[in-house]
Design a protein around this motif. Structure first.
Motif, short mmCIF file in Angstrom:
data_model
loop_
_atom_site.label_atom_id
_atom_site.label_comp_id
_atom_site.label_asym_id
_atom_site.label_seq_id
_atom_site.Cartn_x
_atom_site.Cartn_y
_atom_site.Cartn_z
N GLU A 74 -14.42 65.73 6.27
CA GLU A 74 -13.39 65.87 7.38
C GLU A 74 -13.88 66.12 8.97
O GLU A 74 -14.54 67.21 9.04
CB GLU A 74 -12.58 67.01 7.21
N PRO A 75 -14.07 65.18 9.74
CA PRO A 75 -14.82 65.73 10.99
C PRO A 75 -13.92 66.62 11.99
O PRO A 75 -12.73 66.91 11.72
CB PRO A 75 -14.90 64.27 11.71
N ARG A 76 -14.62 67.37 12.78
CA ARG A 76 -14.02 68.33 13.76
C ARG A 76 -12.85 69.24 13.03
O ARG A 76 -11.79 69.21 13.47
CB ARG A 76 -13.08 67.24 14.89
N VAL B 10 -9.14 73.42 8.69
CA VAL B 10 -8.10 73.03 9.80
C VAL B 10 -8.73 72.07 11.03
O VAL B 10 -9.77 72.61 11.27
CB VAL B 10 -7.59 74.67 10.38
N GLY B 11 -8.07 71.16 11.12
CA GLY B 11 -8.62 70.31 12.38
C GLY B 11 -8.31 71.23 13.68
O GLY B 11 -7.35 71.68 13.80
N TYR B 12 -9.46 71.17 14.56
CA TYR B 12 -9.29 71.84 15.78
C TYR B 12 -9.16 70.88 17.09
O TYR B 12 -9.47 71.21 18.28
CB TYR B 12 -10.54 72.75 15.91
N ASP B 13 -8.89 69.62 16.75
CA ASP B 13 -8.88 68.66 18.05
C ASP B 13 -8.03 69.09 18.84
O ASP B 13 -8.28 68.77 20.07
CB ASP B 13 -8.58 67.32 17.48
N ASN B 14 -6.94 69.89 18.75
CA ASN B 14 -5.95 70.41 19.41
C ASN B 14 -6.01 71.63 19.85
O ASN B 14 -5.14 72.30 20.38
CB ASN B 14 -4.59 70.00 18.99
N PHE B 15 -7.01 72.50 19.62
CA PHE B 15 -7.38 73.93 20.25
C PHE B 15 -7.82 73.62 21.76
O PHE B 15 -8.85 74.27 21.77
CB PHE B 15 -8.14 74.54 19.32
N GLU B 16 -6.99 73.20 22.52
CA GLU B 16 -7.72 72.90 23.84
C GLU B 16 -7.60 74.41 24.61
O GLU B 16 -6.68 75.26 24.23
CB GLU B 16 -6.92 71.87 24.61
N PRO B 17 -8.53 74.59 25.35
CA PRO B 17 -9.59 73.75 25.91
C PRO B 17 -10.95 74.12 25.25
O PRO B 17 -11.98 73.68 25.66
CB PRO B 17 -9.75 73.97 27.29
N MET C 296 -16.47 73.59 20.45
CA MET C 296 -16.73 73.67 19.19
C MET C 296 -17.41 72.41 18.62
O MET C 296 -18.43 72.46 17.75
CB MET C 296 -15.47 73.92 18.40
N SER C 297 -16.84 71.17 18.91
CA SER C 297 -17.53 70.02 18.47
C SER C 297 -18.83 69.71 18.78
O SER C 297 -19.65 69.19 17.99
CB SER C 297 -16.69 68.86 18.43
N SER D 279 -4.39 69.26 11.51
CA SER D 279 -4.60 68.57 10.15
C SER D 279 -4.98 69.80 9.14
O SER D 279 -5.78 70.53 9.58
CB SER D 279 -5.43 67.38 10.07
N LEU D 280 -4.44 70.00 8.20
CA LEU D 280 -4.71 70.95 6.77
C LEU D 280 -5.33 70.03 5.94
O LEU D 280 -4.78 69.05 5.21
CB LEU D 280 -3.62 71.70 6.66
N ASN D 281 -6.61 70.41 5.31
CA ASN D 281 -7.19 69.71 4.14
C ASN D 281 -7.92 70.74 3.19
O ASN D 281 -8.31 71.73 3.88
CB ASN D 281 -8.10 68.68 4.64
N LEU D 282 -7.82 70.66 1.82
CA LEU D 282 -8.43 71.47 1.18
C LEU D 282 -10.08 71.30 1.16
O LEU D 282 -10.54 70.32 1.74
CB LEU D 282 -8.18 71.29 -0.27
#
Length: 709
Positions: free
Chosen positions: A398-400, A409-416, A421-422, A565-568
């Motif tokens: 799972e990227p980012r 937890v996907g952090y793509d939308n933890f702006e700014p 982080m990436s 997004s949430l992934n195990l």
């Protein structure tokens, strides 16, 4: 020609048109509006209505996914509420040096005002959305779409193109295409996402306005107290009265913002500031070339997002002109910062405290991100090699994402902060391949690395397909054409999400345009049962034989509407495989007997399933506990840190020798099952014929050139 009504309409249009003095000039004007041609006499150069309307259709189509407005709400709310929080933190940090309590107290009052304004902002959002739903799209401006009409009277153009007899058949056809696209752009269904985002921006603009009024009211009361003027005790009622008094300084009678500082803040949090410099020049180049414009649709949003992230990034903030202008501004001469809405000394104090607070918050995020990567909890974009990265993605990497407990937890939308982080994760991941010396050098200039990554994401992410178009990668042209064609049809984003909701699992694709389009419209795959066409083959996990993205319906519903997004978390064996450096790229593209499966997605799918059914994940989980395996992986990274990367190949290490044995055995067993399929037999025979023909051709060439055997 005797049509008085048309003549009257033309005369009325004359008042709106520059350099139109005759019916011939009107013809030129109409052609310019419709087709985008140039009026050299009048110096008019506009994007034609047809191109502009079609660009609008594509923009609305891409933005039609349910995640888009949710993502906009998350980003705007974070940027909005972080402003007074950053200002309060910055004022507290600066207080021991300047003793400025007014800025601290007014920023805290702004935070309180924002919280109190939330219920009213919901009501404003509903009201604005209703008005936009009933209105015309031309009245709406958002971070993604700034849609205006250069043709003030569309009916005049219609009568000229269809009724006057002065238009050519091509011009009439162009108008009809533009008119059809215009109707699409005025449809509530096809533009629902844009209207939601417009109402969102209005709601957060209202919250900013309330905060600004509270800030001014607090400063006014504190000023009166400092001047020895007796004032009542500061209460909510007193502050409300002062806020109402300042309303006329921020808004006009129509409710439009007149305060420069408030206007700048609203544009900043909604990412709608106008482009300048290099970014504007690049955008102008793409805009002037309609065929290239689809590759660079949302330049303003990306560039403004870059600038906002830069203001929070330690070190890189000094490369942002706004930061330097404000940090070194002379309170006695505010001319250099007026463009940022700063017209008073109080506004300058607010801006400087805001910058200090942002720097403090950004430093904390950078530190926490570095610690998370060191614990193995933070993932970036993955390997630089695109094929290897795709292999990781196919293996459920799972990227980012960041690990919180047992969930990623996907952090793509933890702006700014997402790009900070990436990029830290990318620098760390690259260090595993490049060694310790490289890492130390890069971490010392981490801010510039982040700047490069942000620039790449803002520009190259938008024009990556444009670059790939000329890269000569097999099948890339077909994929790009399929993507553009799909986006040109309304509701592309919504169609994609609905397809993933009702027709789950990732698909194994060939290089055909039809397969790429079908993959973006999986909802229609159910219809293949009624036709001779086969359903797109499912992509299977090589480690356990399960379909990739085999989520239950409720999880798919969540992922369809949520940008987070949430992934195990991955199993120990799977994580060990990613750390091992073992190359899986060719595992299913070539069979053990060298049969090429590159152009056979159905056979690749069957091959993947046969490999996965042997449950290699269980074997890898056992290896992940083996001390010799762990020691071998540690030795590989120790050699990399020692600068011996060029001396050893990853496959020479003990752990990769054992992993390779597992996969070779699994591939042989799987291919023994798959090769008996009729499709596999046909492919094997076809490739044998091709090999025989190639060998015969080489013999003939050797004979002609008298090359000895």
């Amino acid at each position: 020609d005797g049509d008085d009504e048309l003549l009257q309409a033309v005369f009325e249009a004359f008042s709106m048109m520059k350099d139109v003095n005759s019916l011939d000039d009107f013809d030129k004007w109409a052609r310019t509006i419709i087709t985008g041609g140039k009026l050299t006499e009048g110096g008019v150069d506009r994007t034609g209505a047809m191109i502009r309307e079609l660009e609008g259709v594509m923009s609305h189509s891409i933005l039609s996914g349910p995640k888009t407005p949710v993502r906009a709400i998350m980003g705007t709310s974070a940027a909005t509420f972080l402003r007074p929080l950053s200002t309060a933190l910055g004022a507290a940090i600066r207080y021991p040096f300047n003793g400025d309590t007014a800025t601290l107290r007014s920023s805290l009052a702004s935070i309180n005002a924002m919280v109190e304004a939330v219920p009213e902002s919901f009501e404003l959002f509903r009201t604005k959305l209703n008005s936009y739903w009933k209105g015309d799209i031309s009245s709406i401006k958002t971070r993604y779409v700034d849609f205006t009409r250069g043709d003030e009277n569309w009916e005049i153009l219609r009568r000229w193109a269809e009724d006057s007899g002065r238009a050519t058949p091509g011009e009439t056809a162009a108008f009809r295409v533009a008119n059809m696209a215009r109707q699409m752009n005025n449809s509530n269904l096809l533009t629902y996402s844009t209207k939601i985002m417009a109402a969102t921006d209005d709601a957060f603009g209202f919250i900013l306005g309330r905060a600004k009024m509270r800030e001014k009211a607090m400063r006014r009361v504190l000023e009166l107290q400092d001047n020895g003027i007796s004032t009542p005790k500061i209460t909510r009622k007193l502050m409300k009265a002062c806020e109402d008094d300042f309303y006329s300084q921020l808004y006009d009678s129509a409710g439009n913002i007149t305060d420069e500082a408030l206007s700048f803040a609203r544009k900043e949090v909604t990412l709608t500031q106008e482009l300048t410099g290099f970014a504007k020049g690049l955008n102008d180049v793409f805009t002037a070339t309609p065929l290239a414009k689809p590759f660079f649709l949302f330049a303003r949003t990306g560039v403004n997002g870059l600038a906002l992230t830069g203001k929070y990034t330690p070190g890189f903030n000094f490369l942002v002109k706004e930061f330097n202008d404000i940090a070194f501004a002379n309170p006695k001469d505010l001319g250099s910062v007026r463009q940022y809405g700063i017209t008073t000394v109080e506004e300058l104090a607010n801006a400087q405290a805001l910058q200090t607070g942002r720097l403090a918050i950004g430093s904390a995020v950078t530190f926490m991100a570095a610690m998370a990567w060191m614990r193995g909890d933070l993932n970036g974009n993955g390997p630089v090699d695109r094929q290897k990265r795709q292999m990781w993605l196919d293996g459920k990497w799972e990227p980012r994402t960041i690990k919180l407990g047992a969930v990623r937890v996907g952090y793509d939308n933890f702006e700014p902060f997402n790009l900070i982080m990436s990029t830290i994760a990318d620098v760390g991941d690259a260090s595993e391949l490049m060694g310790e010396e490289w890492t130390e050098g890069e971490l010392q200039k981490i801010s510039l690395v982040i700047a490069q990554a942000i620039t790449s994401k803002s520009y190259l992410a938008g024009i990556q397909s444009f670059v790939d178009l000329f890269g000569g990668r097999p099948g890339q042209f077909n994929r790009i054409v399929a993507g553009l064609g799909n986006n040109a049809v309304p509701l592309a984003g919504l169609r994609n999400e609905l397809g993933q909701l009702f027709t789950p699992y990732m698909r194994e694709l060939g290089s055909g345009i039809d397969q790429s389009i079908r993959n973006r419209n999986l909802l229609l795959e159910k219809l293949t049962a009624l036709t001779p066409v086969q359903e797109l083959p499912i992509k299977y996990d090589l480690l356990n034989g399960k379909p990739l993205k085999s989520w239950d319906f409720l999880t798919r519903m969540y992922n369809a509407v949520s940008p987070v997004s949430l992934n195990l978390d991955q199993s120990p064996g799977r994580n060990m495989l990613f750390d091992s450096g073992y190359d899986l790229r060719l595992s299913t593209y070539y069979a053990p007997d060298s049969t090429n499966l590159t152009d056979s997605p159905y056979l690749r799918s069957a091959f993947q399933k046969a490999i996965g059914d042997q449950n290699l994940e269980l074997e890898l989980d056992k290896l992940a506990k083996d001390k010799r395996i762990l020691a071998s992986i540690e030795q590989m990274y120790a050699d990399i840190r020692a600068g011996k990367r060029a001396q050893y190949n990853a496959r020479d290490y003990y752990h990769n020798i054992i992993i390779d044995r597992l996969f070779r055995k699994a591939r042989r067993i799987a291919w023994a099952q798959v090769r008996n399929l009729p499709e596999a037999q046909d492919l094997i025979k076809e490739q044998r014929k091709r090999d025989i023909a190639q060998r015969q051709k080489r013999r003939n060439t050797a004979n002609i050139l008298n090359i000895p055997k």
